[in-house]
Scaffold this active site. Structure first.
Site, PDB file in Angstrom:
ATOM      1  N   SER A  95      48.687  36.986  30.370  1.00 48.10           N
ATOM      2  CA  SER A  95      47.975  37.655  31.455  1.00 48.10           C
ATOM      3  C   SER A  95      48.906  38.666  32.117  1.00 48.10           C
ATOM      4  CB  SER A  95      47.517  36.632  32.497  1.00 48.10           C
ATOM      5  OG  SER A  95      46.770  35.594  31.893  1.00 48.10           O
TER       6      SER A  95
ATOM      7  N   ASP B 241      41.177  31.911  34.492  1.00 51.10           N
ATOM      8  CA  ASP B 241      42.302  32.360  33.676  1.00 51.10           C
ATOM      9  C   ASP B 241      42.421  31.591  32.362  1.00 51.10           C
ATOM     10  OD1 ASP B 241      44.555  34.063  33.298  1.00 51.10           O
ATOM     11  OD2 ASP B 241      45.902  32.427  33.832  1.00 51.10           O
TER      12      ASP B 241
ATOM     13  N   GLN C 163      40.434  41.045  33.650  1.00 52.07           N
ATOM     14  CA  GLN C 163      41.831  40.752  33.339  1.00 52.07           C
ATOM     15  C   GLN C 163      42.314  41.669  32.221  1.00 52.07           C
ATOM     16  OE1 GLN C 163      43.651  37.128  31.047  1.00 52.07           O
ATOM     17  NE2 GLN C 163      43.649  36.575  33.221  1.00 52.07           N
TER      18      GLN C 163
END
Length: 304
Positions: free
Chosen positions: A241, A213, A291
């Site tokens: 995100s 991430d 993502q």
């Protein structure tokens, strides 16, 4: 939604090691509690929230079954000043596969939800995409060295170097695959800064979830940082995100260098999509990640 605006290396900061970053207290059956550091001011780092949620799910599954996929949604910003409670639902325990759902809660409200699937290992024919041939990590500069020199106080407070190591492969380096039109890309070497236990496969998978991430959202906004899009006063980007998915293909160690090859095939409607692949130094494809991120330009209104 986990805001990563002007995300700094503080995302790799608090705790000093992955066992500490992923530590959870079991407060009841299927109920765990943890704490997350900030990825942006007063916003919990989404990678740590996802990794702790996966840790809580894994704590309810036998060691004979390894996680092979996860799908998560960031619903609200987490508060790093408050603990997070992880509620695990044991959806299914099948012959080969096990399914878990996790709800991360703060102040009685959901901030993140995760579905994870675990399975018994089995033999089968294999194939994989070839790894890109890029500059090895030991030939690339450590970005934390420059950070320590320019901001020693901030570096000391973050303790990022005790948590993870990163090496960015410069654009135009020998061996990089050509960048396709409309698809910006970046390549980053990542690993834990300290050795991790060899017999704890779940810890390595959760550490990689955390690492995954760190840079995907920024990949979706690389087109806004190119000279073609720059203005006299560059816009300040808000990146967050929105959701995150991973697939774990083969065994790996998160304390050994892994190349994160990332590309963004689309950005529109205030959202950008990034896909990434993790390769070990032998060229083995060990994991994939996808993502979607919120991508917004925040411009300062003209004076007067």
């Amino acid at each position: 939604m986990t805001d990563v605006t002007e995300q700094s290396a503080e995302t790799g900061a608090a705790g000093g090691s992955f066992p500490e970053l992923l530590r959870l207290d079991e407060i009841d059956k299927n109920l765990f509690r943890g704490s997350c550091h900030a990825g942006a001011p007063l916003r919990a780092f989404g990678g740590q929230v996802a990794a702790q949620a996966l840790t809580s799910a894994g704590r309810t599954v036998g060691a004979d079954r390894a996680v092979h996929s996860l799908h998560g949604y960031f619903i609200r910003p987490g508060d790093p000043r408050r603990p997070i409670v992880y509620e695990v639902e044991r959806v299914r325990d099948g012959r080969s596969y096990t399914t878990r759902r996790v709800l991360a809660v703060q102040r009685g409200e959901a901030i993140f939800t995760l579905s994870a699937s675990f399975k018994e290992p089995e033999a089968g024919a294999e194939r994989q995409r070839s790894a890109p041939v890029v500059t090895p990590p030991d030939e690339l500069p450590d970005p934390y060295v420059a950070w320590a020199a320019s901001d020693p106080e901030g570096y000391a407070q973050s303790a990022a170097a005790r948590t993870l190591q990163m090496r960015f492969v410069p654009a135009g380096s020998p061996g990089l695959p050509p960048e396709l039109p409309g698809m910006p890309q970046q390549f980053v070497w990542l690993r834990s800064a300290t050795p991790l236990p060899e017999d704890d496969a779940l810890l390595h998978v959760c550490a990689l979830t955390y690492l995954s991430d760190l840079t995907l959202a920024s990949t979706t906004a690389m087109h806004l940082q190119s000279p073609r899009f720059r203005r006299q006063e560059p816009p300040r980007l808000t990146l967050a995100s929105l959701d995150h998915a991973m697939w774990f293909h083969r065994p790996f160690r998160a304390d050994e260098w892994l190349l994160f090859a990332q590309r963004s095939p689309s950005s529109s409607d205030g959202r950008g999509l990034a896909i990434g692949e993790f390769y070990d130094t032998r060229g083995t494809l060990v994991a994939s990640a996808v993502q979607e991120a919120l991508v917004r330009e925040r411009r300062t209104p003209p004076e007067g």
